[in-house]
Design an enzyme around this catalytic site. Sequence first.
Site, short mmCIF file in Angstrom:
data_model
loop_
_atom_site.label_atom_id
_atom_site.label_comp_id
_atom_site.label_asym_id
_atom_site.label_seq_id
_atom_site.Cartn_x
_atom_site.Cartn_y
_atom_site.Cartn_z
N GLU A 295 5.72 -5.85 7.53
CA GLU A 295 5.26 -4.64 8.24
C GLU A 295 5.99 -4.35 9.54
O GLU A 295 6.08 -3.18 9.96
CB GLU A 295 3.75 -4.72 8.49
CG GLU A 295 2.89 -4.48 7.27
CD GLU A 295 2.90 -5.65 6.29
OE1 GLU A 295 2.51 -5.45 5.13
OE2 GLU A 295 3.31 -6.77 6.68
N GLY B 5 0.83 -1.19 0.00
CA GLY B 5 0.00 0.00 0.00
C GLY B 5 0.87 1.24 0.00
O GLY B 5 2.09 1.18 0.16
N GLY C 294 -0.34 -4.93 0.81
CA GLY C 294 -1.61 -4.78 0.12
C GLY C 294 -1.77 -5.74 -1.04
O GLY C 294 -2.89 -6.12 -1.40
N ASP D 101 -1.44 -6.80 8.19
CA ASP D 101 -2.86 -6.43 8.18
C ASP D 101 -3.54 -7.08 6.98
O ASP D 101 -3.27 -8.22 6.66
CB ASP D 101 -3.02 -4.90 8.19
CG ASP D 101 -2.39 -4.23 6.96
OD1 ASP D 101 -1.48 -4.80 6.34
OD2 ASP D 101 -2.83 -3.10 6.61
#
Length: 331
Positions: free
Chosen positions: A133, A61, A110, A141
């Site tokens: 991350e 992302g 993402g 996530d």
Amino acid sequence: MATRVEGAAGVIQLDRPKALNALDQPMIDALAEALRRFGEDPAVRLVLLEGLGGRAFCAGGDIRFIRQSVLEGRGEAADHFFATEYALNGAIAAFPKPWVSLIDGICMGGGIGVSLHGSHRVVTEKALLAMPETAIGFFPDVGTSHCLPRLEGAIGNWLGLTGARLRGAEAVEAGMATHYCPSGELPALRQALLQGDAEAAIAAHTRPAPHGAVTAQAEAIYRCFGAGTVPHILEALEAEGSDWAGEQIATLRRMSPMSLCITRELFRIGGGHDLATCLATELALARRVIRQPDFAEGVRAVVVDKDQSPRWRPARIEDVGMEAVRALLAP
């Protein structure tokens, strides 16, 4: 980003090659609209998702935008980004038709989110999958708090905490990908998918993935990364005493201590919840974590200044208070 119908397939092409096809807000919105349109179109029998540019499927992302939004006092833009991204992840999981991702390059963050929840994840030898991350002061996530704890033998803990990079065959071994196809045969697979029969096309053009590093270290991963808390995992790795264990310790010591402890607790919780609950938990957590100092510092060190020398707070895993972790994870 391009979306169109080819044959019996709804085709989505991620086309932001200079950013390694990382998702920004317009791409997320376009993906959500394409999902709605293809889901309603009776002529579309499957969705085919691919990344253009030759290097990446989707590298994650737009974390630089998220960091800058928070630093400039526009945190609501970052909150909206996560809300729409996680809604997209949930919609892909619920999509009633085959969702086939052709992963022939970098797939992280993402990119995992728009592929992992689909029905088919085809990787080549050029694929590289990871959830890195904890290196930027964030946490795995896009629904991975539901998926990673369900991988066999504590592999999910290992992937989520260390950000380990998996090549194509290793991703199949780990359970992150469903099928393996040599890169040279990918055009033939793509052409077959346009006929609309995902199962037949994939059966004809994929092959068993060769065993690799994941299988070789499976028992050690289970012994060490199934050990409980992050300090317990470090103790188990010390006891393991192998070169591999030493590499894992060095990796963990580079990551944000707070992120590591948040991730371990998030996965413990996620192992007992459905995807919708995990996504809701991740959204509440994301809104808090991006406002913590480690996120701004981690993105600075890895993406903005690229000095790879983040100054974490706290600096040591042993100094992380679990009450602070639980407060960030509170409903």
